[in-house]
Design a protein around this motif. Sequence first.
Motif, PDB file in Angstrom:
ATOM      1  N   ARG A   1       3.251  13.441 -11.062  1.00 29.02           N
ATOM      2  CA  ARG A   1       3.620  12.528  -9.984  1.00 29.02           C
ATOM      3  C   ARG A   1       5.067  12.770  -9.548  1.00 29.02           C
ATOM      4  O   ARG A   1       5.897  13.205 -10.343  1.00 29.02           O
ATOM      5  CB  ARG A   1       3.445  11.069 -10.404  1.00 29.02           C
TER       6      ARG A   1
ATOM      7  N   GLY B   1       5.835   7.874  -7.230  1.00 28.96           N
ATOM      8  CA  GLY B   1       4.602   7.512  -7.908  1.00 28.96           C
ATOM      9  C   GLY B   1       3.388   8.220  -7.352  1.00 28.96           C
ATOM     10  O   GLY B   1       2.279   8.076  -7.868  1.00 28.96           O
ATOM     11  N   GLY B   2       3.565   8.987  -6.274  1.00 27.63           N
ATOM     12  CA  GLY B   2       2.469   9.744  -5.684  1.00 27.63           C
ATOM     13  C   GLY B   2       2.529  11.205  -6.065  1.00 27.63           C
ATOM     14  O   GLY B   2       3.243  11.603  -6.999  1.00 27.63           O
TER      15      GLY B   2
ATOM     16  N   ARG C   1       4.904   2.617  -3.948  1.00 27.44           N
ATOM     17  CA  ARG C   1       4.108   2.134  -5.069  1.00 27.44           C
ATOM     18  C   ARG C   1       2.902   3.047  -5.232  1.00 27.44           C
ATOM     19  O   ARG C   1       2.469   3.684  -4.271  1.00 27.44           O
ATOM     20  CB  ARG C   1       3.663   0.692  -4.805  1.00 27.44           C
ATOM     21  N   LYS C   2       2.393   3.120  -6.423  1.00 29.71           N
ATOM     22  CA  LYS C   2       1.248   3.976  -6.689  1.00 29.71           C
ATOM     23  C   LYS C   2       0.078   3.581  -5.784  1.00 29.71           C
ATOM     24  O   LYS C   2      -0.265   2.412  -5.657  1.00 29.71           O
ATOM     25  CB  LYS C   2       0.827   3.860  -8.154  1.00 29.71           C
TER      26      LYS C   2
ATOM     27  N   HIS D   1      -4.042   4.799  -4.478  1.00 33.11           N
ATOM     28  CA  HIS D   1      -5.216   5.442  -5.046  1.00 33.11           C
ATOM     29  C   HIS D   1      -6.171   6.011  -4.006  1.00 33.11           C
ATOM     30  O   HIS D   1      -7.021   6.835  -4.340  1.00 33.11           O
ATOM     31  CB  HIS D   1      -6.000   4.441  -5.902  1.00 33.11           C
TER      32      HIS D   1
ATOM     33  N   SER E   1       3.863   9.532   0.697  1.00 32.99           N
ATOM     34  CA  SER E   1       5.049   9.429  -0.150  1.00 32.99           C
ATOM     35  C   SER E   1       6.305   9.876   0.580  1.00 32.99           C
ATOM     36  O   SER E   1       7.397   9.807   0.030  1.00 32.99           O
ATOM     37  CB  SER E   1       4.868  10.277  -1.416  1.00 32.99           C
TER      38      SER E   1
END
Length: 339
Positions: free
Chosen positions: A142, A146-147, A241-242, A244, A251
């Motif tokens: 990552r 977080g990406g 933030r992460k 999904h 990012s």
Amino acid sequence: MHLPAQAETAPRGFPLVGREPRPASVLVTRLLELRKTLRPTPNVQLAVKGLNLFAKLEFVNPMGSVKDRSAYWILKRAAERGEICENTTVIESSSGNFATALAAFTRLVGLRFIPVIDPNISATYESFLRRVCPTVVKVEERDDTGGFLKTRLEMVKRLCATTPDAYWPNQYANLDAVEAHYELTAAEICADFGSLDYVFLGVGTAGTIAGVSRRLKERYPKIRVVAVDSEGSVIFGRTPRKRHIPGVGSSIVPPLLSQAWIDDVVLIPERETAEACRELLTKHGLFVGGSSGTAFAAVKRYAASMAGPRHPTMLFLCPDRGAPYLDTVFDPTWIKRLE
């Protein structure tokens, strides 16, 4: 390594100038033949009270997504300018759709392609790429947001530096992606609608919203362009933030965003995206992916704050189909694991 024209040096208007094509090569001829497969995609009206709401079904494209348009156009323009030839190896970072389109199109015209992917890619897309492409590079680390996007981009640069005759389309900054949606996607919308009040467009690389917004603003001066982003994305200055769900959000702030004409921004949490995807399937018969659900959720949020008796005409894009998301947004167990 060959690089495409970048957004930061681009003229503001269309058609793009100063990038004239060379005489047609065998590769250009093959790509022009490929153009015949990109047919206009349909608009379907949804039964939503108080709205004249339409969905443009981009999953009808040959490889199943709106990215077919930019992948084709980028390759065609690069070939016309002599930036790629039969010996070129195309290398690109993608969360799935763009890589799928490039994998199919490069194979059809005789080019090599190395996709750079990450763990958020759907199993369906990864399986397809590994069957079509001799080499697939998957990053696992990552980045600082977080990406995985920054990690993918660094890998692309390393591969380009060590691969002879490498070409990086750079869908995040390549003006040909904007031109693709100006000339293809938006032109179809203009041909189908006499008037249009709102358009809702998900933002990832920003190529779609840049090209579509510019042409629609020219055709419908009073239209409002609503950019749709995912919570956790940094595109519009929010805290990273992460995330999904691939296909929407980023990012990084994509350079092509500066080419878009945007009136409003709506941010959607991923849980709401999943709910909207299921609603589109169960109430409207549209089996679509995460970015489509995100855009539909934005329409519902936006419409809830509107007042007045007039029913506005609204359009949102459905960038891809739902099958690659069966193990994510359509899986109640997966949804419960969201933060």
